[in-house]
Design an enzyme around this catalytic site. Structure first.
Site: not given
Length: 255
Positions: A55, A59, A111, A131, A169
Site C-alpha cells: 500500500h 513507511d 487500513h 498493515d 510492524h
C-alpha cells in the site's frame, strides 16, 4: 526453499527479504527506507530483482525511489494507487511469480483503500499482509470502513492454518496487551504475551505468526466469542459481529 529475512527499518517496521535457495537474486517487501536494504545487498553481494508493495503509506514506500534508481528492479504493487515506481500493477485475483513461487494477490482494503496482500501456497505457505493483519491485531482504519477491514481479515483467516504471516510492524507486544483486555478469558493470549515479552527482551522479532495462531489470539478474528463480545460490551455496541468489530477497533485506538 524460499527463505524470508527481516530487515529492521524506521522505528518498528520490517522490510522482508525473499530469497530462493542460494540464488543471489532477491525480493524485498515494503521498503520503507532504502539504507538498510542497500547495506544488506552490498554486504552479501545480492541483486535486487523485485520489490513488492502492499500500500501507499510512506513507511512502506519511502525507500522505493532510491532503490529503483540504483537497481532498476521489477516493482509489483496495487493498481489503484498513486505510488510512483510501480511497473507491474496488480489487483485482486492476479497471480505473479516471485523468486520462483506463484503468489496470489488478495485485495485487503481497510487500513487503506489500495491495500493488497500476497499469498503463496508452497511449503510452507507464506502471506505478506502489510498493515492489514498484525500478530494479535490489525491496522488502523485510515481510509476504509470497519466492514471492509473485517472482510479483509476474514479472507486472510480462511487461508491454511500453517500459513506464515509476515506483517510489516513489530506491534505484537502492544497488540497482545490490548488482546488481554479485549479477550480476558483467553489463556492462549496470556501465553503468547509471555513468549512475546521473552523475545523482545532479547531483541528478537516476534514474527512471523501463523493463521492458526491468529485464530486463537487475535481478538479481531474472535468477535463472535463470548469473551470478546462481553468485554467489548463495556465499551460500546456489540449487537452483532460487525458492531463488535467496530467497537473493538475504536477501543484499541484509545487504549
Amino acid at each position: 526453499m524460499m527463505s524470508v529475512t527481516p530487515i529492521p527499518a524506521l522505528s518498528d517496521n520490517y522490510i522482508w527479504l525473499l530469497r530462493q535457495d542460494t540464488s543471489q537474486s532477491v525480493c524485498v517487501v515494503d521498503p520503507g527506507e532504502a539504507a538498510p536494504v542497500i547495506e544488506l545487498l552490498e554486504r552479501e553481494s545480492l541483486t535486487l530483482d523485485t520489490i513488492i508493495i502492499t500500500h501507499h503509506h510512506h513507511d512502506h514506500t519511502g525507500g522505493l525511489s532510491e532503490l529503483v534508481k540504483r537497481y532498476s528492479p521489477r516493482v509489483v504493487g496495487p493498481a489503484n494507487t498513486a505510488i510512483e515506481g510501480i511497473n507491474e500493477p496488480v489487483e485482486h485475483g492476479d497471480e505473479v511469480r516471485i523468486m520462483g513461487r506463484l503468489f496470489s494477490v488478495i485485495a485487503t482494503p481497510g487500513h487503506t483503500l489500495d491495500h493488497v496482500s500476497y499469498f503463496t501456497p508452497g511449503i510452507p505457505p507464506l502471506l505478506f499482509c502489510g498493515d492489514t493483519m498484525f500478530c494479535g491485531g490489525c491496522g488502523r482504519l485510515f481510509e476504509g470502513t470497519p466492514e471492509q477491514m473485517q472482510v479483509s481479515l476474514q479472507t486472510l483467516a480462511e487461508l491454511p492454518e500453517d500459513t506464515l504471516v509476515f506483517a510489516a510492524h513489530e506491534y505484537t507486544q502492544a497488540n497482545l496487551i490490548f488482546a488481554r483486555a479485549a479477550d480476558p478469558d483467553n489463556e492462549d493470549v496470556r501465553y503468547a504475551l509471555q513468549e512475546c515479552e521473552k523475545a523482545r527482551a532479547l531483541n528478537r522479532p516476534t514474527l512471523p505468526s501463523t493463521i492458526g495462531r491468529e485464530l486463537k489470539i487475535n481478538p479481531y478474528l474472535r468477535v463472535g466469542t463470548n469473551s470478546v463480545r462481553q468485554a467489548v460490551g463495556n465499551q460500546g455496541a456489540n449487537d452483532n459481529d460487525l458492531a463488535t468489530f467496530t467497537t473493538l477497533r475504536e477501543w484499541k485506538n484509545r487504549f
